[in-house]
Design a protein around this motif. Structure first.
Motif, mmCIF file in Angstrom:
data_model
loop_
_atom_site.group_PDB
_atom_site.id
_atom_site.type_symbol
_atom_site.label_atom_id
_atom_site.label_comp_id
_atom_site.label_asym_id
_atom_site.label_seq_id
_atom_site.Cartn_x
_atom_site.Cartn_y
_atom_site.Cartn_z
ATOM 1 N N ILE A 191 -2.526 -0.534 -0.643
ATOM 2 C CA ILE A 191 -1.613 -0.199 0.447
ATOM 3 C C ILE A 191 -1.307 1.293 0.424
ATOM 4 C CG2 ILE A 191 0.670 -0.641 1.411
ATOM 5 C CD1 ILE A 191 0.047 -3.449 -0.291
ATOM 6 N N VAL A 192 -1.803 1.985 1.424
ATOM 7 C CA VAL A 192 -1.677 3.444 1.483
ATOM 8 C C VAL A 192 -1.244 3.839 2.891
ATOM 9 C CG1 VAL A 192 -2.815 5.628 0.979
ATOM 10 C CG2 VAL A 192 -3.664 3.541 -0.084
ATOM 11 N N PRO A 193 0.053 3.989 3.122
ATOM 12 C CA PRO A 193 0.516 4.239 4.484
ATOM 13 C C PRO A 193 0.060 5.583 5.054
ATOM 14 C CG PRO A 193 2.329 3.521 3.083
ATOM 15 C CD PRO A 193 1.165 3.791 2.192
ATOM 16 N N ASP A 194 -0.051 6.599 4.220
ATOM 17 C CA ASP A 194 -0.353 7.917 4.757
ATOM 18 C C ASP A 194 -1.839 8.033 5.103
ATOM 19 O OD1 ASP A 194 0.923 10.746 5.005
ATOM 20 O OD2 ASP A 194 -1.064 11.044 4.143
#
Lengths: 318, 642
Positions: B506-509
């Protein structure tokens, strides 16, 4: 006033400050338009006005503000920060899960900042007016001016993507205390510590330069003490007083900086949680994180005051 | 469903909009916007949410094009997303005369590109924002979906939709600007992948979908351009970079893309769909339409209960409301409603619109060892009652009934051309979890999701990763894909997914996710900026796959407010919407201009002949300042404006 009385007085003075922090936190969050129900409902066409009213009623969001504040404050004092609306989890559990991550990052940034700032500051003061001094001024100015997110992305680009020395994503399957974490934390630590390092470096240089002009330095040198002893033993100790205060107040900038740094480095700490909370209008979570941050900064300042008093006996007798 | 706005939230560079504005008249942006000198005959206020950069840039382009015509004083107001939604969903908004811009996500159902925007019943909710209230259009929309005639004659249905598109082109209540392209970027270890048009299913679909002979495998040694099914390799791990934390693992209690994406590795439905929207029996071995009856919702009148309404005018009951009597007025203090128990009575008496019968495949095992039976389907329907998805579930569904252990009937309320697709659109639960409270089907609540699907949930660490492993007892593997009667693929096609582990990071950026792809920490990701896509597309070390998905953007005119009630004004503004320029300059070409209101994926049921439709409609939607000027002059003359 004895040292003990001084400390006690400072601790007591925290109480009204904390009260003010809680009031401002609560007011800011509640005065902004929109609430978590708006967010939960979003543009779902199938949720009716009465469903919304029911939800607001369930979470007490339809009561007068002062009453909501009273209830919240009462709960907070018993350690209950409420629930995350969207998934019903305890806010305190979320914070407890994220806090160690942020503290680890903060400590690393802080240590990094000091490790760079103090030697450079000393060197600049000793070489006052020379090239090294100008260079340190240039570095400090850059450090303050460069935005965290940009520096973070550049470090990822160079250190992780190009040189492959670090991974881009944190080693999330390792526990926080795993030695590899120390290595991973170098890049986020640099990013977070740079701005603080810049300010500390300048203060270190100034107060050091000031001390170097004092008579006891001349006396020490006249006694024939080696220059190293003069600087590291006598001058450094006296000039550290202002650095200690500054370093403590800079905790605030480290905490604030961690919000951006955690997003860029995908670090699962409080800062990222705060961003999610703001996007999701998770009032309870926003208030709890803000309050925690406030308390953290107040405590850091308290420690600074106490250290100041210890280092400089004049303080506590005023 | 409204398009998730978070995707382009963070760091899109302002770059190309400058070029774009240059193309459409830089002076207007620099000088006039927000500072109108008020000498043009028409005022227009465009509204947009500020957190979606692409959308803001698009509105800026439209505004500058309108300014350039000399007929409009334009203003752009932007709002934070939540405020914006609250504002435009307010029924009173329609009287204010503003032009909002928003994005929606449609499906294979052509209705999702016209009904949501224009049917009067959608005013005050998603997404008839400006209160379009055209009874002729309402009837056209209803007649294209409901009724024995369109159920039995798909061509008639397509013709009716063609009439709707043409009617909309004349009336032009809204301007759909473009259809999004969804794109996934992967490294060259990923083989055999092609896209599904909806992002919530791209990965589950990609891993194993015999209906399109789609299977994904990992191979570090060859380039995907040089391999085919005969080079397939078993094993390995697929690392997916996801843009958000999955909020929920509970199928009826989650609506966001990432949650659905995470769920569908493990859950399955009675039917499945190929990339073009054709349906295939899946957990059901076969299904048939048993009976269609020519009734409308009033036929349930005798079965309805009268319930009081609360202060908001809504029925005060804990039961799922399947149908509310269409003629009752909540202002009278009570309404008649049909709830599940009475729906069962109606079916007992033979009152229903359609009856579908599903023969459930024997020997399908859930992750916990339960064997799938008709009881599971009925229990699943019950769990969808009063859930977050109950409204769309019971939009068409009337009742579910177990016929015998492996046979289940689903009933539709009225003859409904979408019932075949809509009724079985439920993720089948295990009995162990069918009684859980809403949102409790979640590993973070101690209940790891249990489905029949190809992957078994392993672990989640919030905001960090989710892990799945291959289901060793997957029913297709046990059965053999050749045994599925509609399967006509090559003999090399495997009997199930071949990748062993799935790790969702999970990597929002967006930038960080892109960097993680480059440093080989993830294999595949999506939702990158169009700038990044261009870079990956040119590189030989990465593969970009894209497909025209259901997402679209539109602006809507306040047709209830003068002078917008004049269709010529709406058509003129539409002619000034620079669709080509929006796609080229704002989206870097990663979208398709909406020359008609219907994208490729809905063409199957939504038009007789897409090319012919485009020939007819395109002139209404192409940038044409001269024709716009003619129309505007006519409006000015008729309304005595200067």
């Amino acid at each position: 006033m004895s040292l003990r009385r001084f400390i006690l007085k400072r601790i007591l003075s925290i109480i009204p400050i904390l009260f003010g922090v809680s009031l401002i936190t609560f007011a800011l969050v509640h005065l902004t338009p929109g609430d978590p129900i708006d967010q939960m409902v979003g543009v779902n066409p199938h949720v009716t006005a009465s469903d919304e009213a029911q939800l607001r009623d369930r979470y007490g969001l339809n009561r007068p503000l002062w009453e909501q504040y009273g209830v919240w404050m009462g709960n907070v004092l018993t350690g209950d920060f409420g629930q995350v609306y969207s998934n019903g989890r305890d806010v305190s559990a979320v914070i407890m899960m994220r806090l160690p991550e942020t503290i680890a990052l903060g400590i690393f940034g802080w240590v990094f900042g000091l490790a760079i700032a103090i030697p450079t500051g000393i060197y600049a003061a000793v070489k006052k007016g020379q090239l090294a001094d100008d260079a340190s001024r240039f570095i400090a100015l850059s450090g303050i001016s460069i935005p965290n997110f940009w520096l973070g992305l550049m470090l990822i680009l160079i250190g992780a993507v190009t040189l492959s020395l670090w991974p881009v994503l944190p080693p999330s399957r390792q526990p926080l205390y795993h030695p590899y974490m120390l290595w991973y934390l170098v890049l986020p630590g640099i990013t977070i510590g740079t701005a603080a390092a810049a300010s500390i470096m300048r203060v270190m240089r100034t107060s050091m330069a000031e001390e170097l002009n004092k008579e006891y330095v001349t006396a020490a040198r006249a006694k024939g003490l080696p220059e190293q002893t003069v600087i590291l033993k006598h001058v450094l100790r006296n000039s550290l007083i202002s650095v200690v205060t500054l370093a403590a107040t800079l905790t605030a900038s480290i905490v604030a900086g961690s919000v951006v740094v955690e997003v860029v480095f995908n670090w699962p700490g409080l800062g990222r949680e705060l961003i999610n909370a703001i996007n999701g209008r998770e009032i309870n979570l926003i208030m709890a994180i803000t309050l925690f941050t406030g308390v953290f900064i107040i405590i850091a300042n308290l420690i600074a005051d106490i250290l100041y008093a210890v280092l400089d006996p004049r303080i506590r007798y005023d | 469903m409204v398009r998730n706005t978070k995707q382009s939230r963070s760091e899109i560079k302002r770059r190309r909009v400058l070029q774009g504005i240059g193309a459409a008249g830089a002076i207007s942006i620099a000088g006039c916007l927000g500072d109108s000198d008020g000498d043009a005959p028409f005022d227009i206020q465009l509204e947009v949410n500020s957190d979606n950069d692409d959308r803001v840039q698009m509105v800026e382009l439209i505004a500058s094009s309108l300014e350039e015509s000399g007929y409009f004083n334009t203003e752009i107001e932007d709002y934070e997303w939540n405020d914006y939604v609250a504002r435009v969903m307010d029924p009173a908004y329609a009287e204010d005369g503003f032009v909002p811009c928003i994005g929606l996500s449609g499906t294979f159902n052509p209705e999702s590109f016209c009904q949501a925007l224009h049917h009067s019943e959608n005013h005050g909710q998603c997404c008839n924002l400006n209160g379009i209230n055209d009874s002729e259009l309402d009837d056209m929309l209803d007649d294209a979906r409901y009724g024995v005639d369109v159920v039995e004659d798909p061509d008639l249905r397509r013709e009716r939709y063609d009439e709707i598109w043409e009617y909309l082109a004349e009336e032009r209540y809204s301007s759909i600007t473009h259809f999004d392209l969804d794109a996934a970027v992967m490294n060259t270890d990923v083989h055999g992948f092609s896209m599904f048009p909806f992002s919530e299913s791209i990965f589950s679909y990609g891993l194993f979908s015999p209906q399109d002979e789609q299977v994904m495998w990992m191979d570090e040694d060859a380039h995907p351009d040089d391999t085919d099914l005969s080079d397939l390799q078993e094993g390995g791990t697929l690392r997916i970079g996801a843009a958000e934390n999955p909020d929920s693992f509970d199928p009826p209690y989650s609506t966001d893309t990432t949650s659905t994406m995470a769920q569908v590795f493990g859950f399955e439905q009675l039917l499945t769909s190929d990339r073009d929207g054709n349906l295939y029996p899946w957990l059901a071995e076969s299904y048939e339409l048993v009976e269609t009856q020519d009734i409308d919702r009033l036929a349930y009148e005798d079965y309805m209960d009268e319930v009081d309404v609360d202060e908001d005018g809504l029925p005060d009951t804990d039961e799922q409301i399947i149908i509310q009597h269409p003629e009752d007025d909540p202002a009278d203090g009570s309404v008649r409603v049909l709830t599940p128990a009475e729906a069962a009575d109606a079916v007992d008496d033979g009152v229903f619109g359609m009856q579908f019968r599903y023969e459930i495949r024997e020997g399908v095992e859930f992750h916990n060892g339960e064997e799938l039976t008709a009881e599971h389907v009925v229990a699943t329907v019950e769990r969808y009652e009063n859930s977050d998805l109950s409204a769309q579930t019971f939009d068409s569904l009337l009742h579910a009934r177990e016929v015998d252990e492996y046979t289940v009937d689903l009933y539709a309320q009225v003859p409904d051309a979408e019932a075949e697709r809509e009724l079985p659109g439920l993720y089948i639960h295990s009995l162990e979890q069918a009684d859980l409270e809403g949102n409790d089907l979640d590993p973070r609540e101690g209940n790891d999701p249990i489905g029949t699907g190809p992957y078994v949930f392993e672990e989640i660490s919030d905001e960090q990763y989710v892990e799945y492993s291959r289901n060793e007892n997957y029913w297709v593997t046990e059965l053999g894909v050749e045994q599925i009667d509609w399967f006509d693929g090559p003999s090399e096609f495997p009997d199930g997914p071949v990748i062993d582990e799935i790790e969702v990071e999970i990597v929002p950026d967006n930038s960080t996710r892109s960097a993680a792809l480059q440093s080989d920490e993830i294999d595949i990701t999506y939702g990158l900026t169009t700038d990044d896509l261009d870079g990956y597309d040119e590189s030989n070390d990465y593969v970009v796959r894209s497909i025209e998905a259901g997402g679209y953007e539109y602006i809507q005119y306040p047709a209830n407010v003068e002078p917008w009630d004049d269709d010529r004004l709406r058509r003129a503004v539409n002619l000034l919407v620079p669709r080509e320029s929006i796609v080229e300059n704002v989206l870097n070409g990663w979208a398709r201009p909406a020359w008609t209101d219907i994208p490729e994926l809905a063409e199957e049921n939504g038009t007789v002949d897409a090319a012919a439709l485009e020939d007819r409609i395109r002139p209404y939607n192409e940038y044409d300042p001269e024709r716009a000027e003619e129309l505007l002059e006519e409006v000015i003359e008729d309304h005595d404006l200067d």
